[in-house]
Scaffold this motif. Sequence first.
Motif, PDB file in Angstrom:
ATOM      1  N   LYS A  84       0.839  -1.188   0.000  1.00  0.00           N
ATOM      2  CA  LYS A  84       0.000   0.000   0.000  1.00  0.00           C
ATOM      3  C   LYS A  84       0.882   1.249   0.000  1.00  0.00           C
ATOM      4  O   LYS A  84       2.060   1.191   0.351  1.00  0.00           O
ATOM      5  CB  LYS A  84      -0.891   0.004   1.243  1.00  0.00           C
ATOM      6  CG  LYS A  84      -1.788  -1.209   1.387  1.00  0.00           C
ATOM      7  CD  LYS A  84      -2.589  -1.144   2.683  1.00  0.00           C
ATOM      8  CE  LYS A  84      -3.495  -2.356   2.834  1.00  0.00           C
ATOM      9  NZ  LYS A  84      -4.283  -2.297   4.101  1.00  0.00           N
ATOM     10  N   LEU A  85       0.271   2.359  -0.367  1.00  0.00           N
ATOM     11  CA  LEU A  85       1.016   3.619  -0.388  1.00  0.00           C
ATOM     12  C   LEU A  85       1.641   3.898   0.982  1.00  0.00           C
ATOM     13  O   LEU A  85       2.772   4.398   1.061  1.00  0.00           O
ATOM     14  CB  LEU A  85       0.098   4.769  -0.781  1.00  0.00           C
ATOM     15  CG  LEU A  85      -0.510   4.719  -2.189  1.00  0.00           C
ATOM     16  CD1 LEU A  85      -1.419   5.922  -2.417  1.00  0.00           C
ATOM     17  CD2 LEU A  85       0.582   4.682  -3.246  1.00  0.00           C
ATOM     18  N   GLU A  86       0.923   3.556   2.020  1.00  0.00           N
ATOM     19  CA  GLU A  86       1.401   3.845   3.373  1.00  0.00           C
ATOM     20  C   GLU A  86       2.541   2.935   3.831  1.00  0.00           C
ATOM     21  O   GLU A  86       3.075   3.111   4.928  1.00  0.00           O
ATOM     22  CB  GLU A  86       0.252   3.778   4.385  1.00  0.00           C
ATOM     23  CG  GLU A  86      -0.559   2.505   4.335  1.00  0.00           C
ATOM     24  CD  GLU A  86      -1.816   2.642   3.491  1.00  0.00           C
ATOM     25  OE1 GLU A  86      -1.744   3.269   2.398  1.00  0.00           O
ATOM     26  OE2 GLU A  86      -2.877   2.103   3.908  1.00  0.00           O
ATOM     27  N   ASP A  87       2.908   1.970   3.015  1.00  0.00           N
ATOM     28  CA  ASP A  87       4.076   1.149   3.319  1.00  0.00           C
ATOM     29  C   ASP A  87       5.375   1.826   2.890  1.00  0.00           C
ATOM     30  O   ASP A  87       6.461   1.324   3.192  1.00  0.00           O
ATOM     31  CB  ASP A  87       3.973  -0.215   2.635  1.00  0.00           C
ATOM     32  CG  ASP A  87       2.830  -1.057   3.167  1.00  0.00           C
ATOM     33  OD1 ASP A  87       2.142  -1.696   2.353  1.00  0.00           O
ATOM     34  OD2 ASP A  87       2.618  -1.066   4.399  1.00  0.00           O
ATOM     35  N   THR A  88       5.255   2.933   2.183  1.00  0.00           N
ATOM     36  CA  THR A  88       6.444   3.665   1.759  1.00  0.00           C
ATOM     37  C   THR A  88       7.241   4.125   2.967  1.00  0.00           C
ATOM     38  O   THR A  88       6.713   4.790   3.865  1.00  0.00           O
ATOM     39  CB  THR A  88       6.049   4.878   0.907  1.00  0.00           C
ATOM     40  OG1 THR A  88       5.459   4.421  -0.308  1.00  0.00           O
ATOM     41  CG2 THR A  88       7.270   5.734   0.586  1.00  0.00           C
ATOM     42  N   ALA A  89       8.508   3.738   2.996  1.00  0.00           N
ATOM     43  CA  ALA A  89       9.357   4.052   4.152  1.00  0.00           C
ATOM     44  C   ALA A  89      10.767   3.545   3.880  1.00  0.00           C
ATOM     45  O   ALA A  89      11.000   2.797   2.926  1.00  0.00           O
ATOM     46  CB  ALA A  89       8.823   3.401   5.424  1.00  0.00           C
ATOM     47  N   VAL A  90      11.669   3.965   4.739  1.00  0.00           N
ATOM     48  CA  VAL A  90      12.982   3.334   4.775  1.00  0.00           C
ATOM     49  C   VAL A  90      12.895   2.171   5.758  1.00  0.00           C
ATOM     50  O   VAL A  90      12.458   2.347   6.899  1.00  0.00           O
ATOM     51  CB  VAL A  90      14.074   4.322   5.215  1.00  0.00           C
ATOM     52  CG1 VAL A  90      15.424   3.620   5.291  1.00  0.00           C
ATOM     53  CG2 VAL A  90      14.145   5.497   4.247  1.00  0.00           C
ATOM     54  N   TYR A  91      13.289   1.016   5.303  1.00  0.00           N
ATOM     55  CA  TYR A  91      13.212  -0.193   6.111  1.00  0.00           C
ATOM     56  C   TYR A  91      14.604  -0.545   6.640  1.00  0.00           C
ATOM     57  O   TYR A  91      15.580  -0.532   5.889  1.00  0.00           O
ATOM     58  CB  TYR A  91      12.650  -1.345   5.295  1.00  0.00           C
ATOM     59  CG  TYR A  91      11.160  -1.241   5.076  1.00  0.00           C
ATOM     60  CD1 TYR A  91      10.620  -0.262   4.249  1.00  0.00           C
ATOM     61  CD2 TYR A  91      10.274  -2.110   5.717  1.00  0.00           C
ATOM     62  CE1 TYR A  91       9.251  -0.140   4.063  1.00  0.00           C
ATOM     63  CE2 TYR A  91       8.903  -2.011   5.534  1.00  0.00           C
ATOM     64  CZ  TYR A  91       8.398  -1.021   4.705  1.00  0.00           C
ATOM     65  OH  TYR A  91       7.034  -0.906   4.527  1.00  0.00           O
ATOM     66  N   PHE A  92      14.658  -0.884   7.926  1.00  0.00           N
ATOM     67  CA  PHE A  92      15.912  -1.199   8.591  1.00  0.00           C
ATOM     68  C   PHE A  92      15.869  -2.608   9.161  1.00  0.00           C
ATOM     69  O   PHE A  92      14.893  -2.984   9.814  1.00  0.00           O
ATOM     70  CB  PHE A  92      16.180  -0.225   9.742  1.00  0.00           C
ATOM     71  CG  PHE A  92      16.313   1.218   9.332  1.00  0.00           C
ATOM     72  CD1 PHE A  92      15.200   2.028   9.225  1.00  0.00           C
ATOM     73  CD2 PHE A  92      17.562   1.758   9.058  1.00  0.00           C
ATOM     74  CE1 PHE A  92      15.310   3.363   8.861  1.00  0.00           C
ATOM     75  CE2 PHE A  92      17.694   3.083   8.684  1.00  0.00           C
ATOM     76  CZ  PHE A  92      16.565   3.890   8.582  1.00  0.00           C
ATOM     77  N   CYS A  93      16.925  -3.328   8.952  1.00  0.00           N
ATOM     78  CA  CYS A  93      17.087  -4.630   9.578  1.00  0.00           C
ATOM     79  C   CYS A  93      17.660  -4.433  10.974  1.00  0.00           C
ATOM     80  O   CYS A  93      18.465  -3.521  11.197  1.00  0.00           O
ATOM     81  CB  CYS A  93      18.038  -5.466   8.722  1.00  0.00           C
ATOM     82  SG  CYS A  93      18.459  -7.064   9.384  1.00  0.00           S
ATOM     83  N   ALA A  94      17.246  -5.277  11.921  1.00  0.00           N
ATOM     84  CA  ALA A  94      17.733  -5.183  13.291  1.00  0.00           C
ATOM     85  C   ALA A  94      17.948  -6.582  13.856  1.00  0.00           C
ATOM     86  O   ALA A  94      17.320  -7.545  13.408  1.00  0.00           O
ATOM     87  CB  ALA A  94      16.750  -4.421  14.165  1.00  0.00           C
ATOM     88  N   ALA A  95      18.818  -6.685  14.848  1.00  0.00           N
ATOM     89  CA  ALA A  95      19.106  -7.984  15.457  1.00  0.00           C
ATOM     90  C   ALA A  95      19.458  -7.804  16.922  1.00  0.00           C
ATOM     91  O   ALA A  95      19.940  -6.743  17.343  1.00  0.00           O
ATOM     92  CB  ALA A  95      20.255  -8.678  14.720  1.00  0.00           C
ATOM     93  N   GLY A  96      19.203  -8.868  17.681  1.00  0.00           N
ATOM     94  CA  GLY A  96      19.515  -8.833  19.100  1.00  0.00           C
ATOM     95  C   GLY A  96      19.424 -10.210  19.718  1.00  0.00           C
ATOM     96  O   GLY A  96      19.157 -11.193  19.027  1.00  0.00           O
ATOM     97  N   GLY A  97      19.607 -10.269  21.028  1.00  0.00           N
ATOM     98  CA  GLY A  97      19.642 -11.561  21.700  1.00  0.00           C
ATOM     99  C   GLY A  97      18.286 -12.137  22.031  1.00  0.00           C
ATOM    100  O   GLY A  97      18.182 -13.314  22.399  1.00  0.00           O
TER     101      GLY A  97
END
Length: 119
Positions: A84-97
């Motif tokens: 959808k239009l509202e999915d427009t964004a910068v997407y970031f991968c993240a990780a943790g324990g």
Amino acid sequence: VQLQASGGGLVQAGGSLRLSCTASGSIFGINAMGWYRQAPGKQRELVAAITSTGGTYVDSVKGRFTISRDNYKNTVSLQMDSLKLEDTAVYFCAAGGSMYAVSTSPPYWGQGTLVTVSS
């Protein structure tokens, strides 16, 4: 730990994209991985996260996005369908324990990848 994300781009509404993120370095202890996004003028939000026991999604993407993890390749992917239009964004991968760590304050971040959904 280094996280390398890829797969962003431009897609029409209703289309699909797949994001991938590969972890490298001292990955022992990385039990959870996830994806955040930040749209213009908005706060960064958790989109989806996954551990060996399952995944979680923000309500706005449930039924449209699927997160998966390949432990052998140390990769997490986000399949995004029915965009959808509202999915427009910068997407970031993240990780943790843990899921808690990834959901609240991830210690490790990848670079952002831009997803643009057009009408």
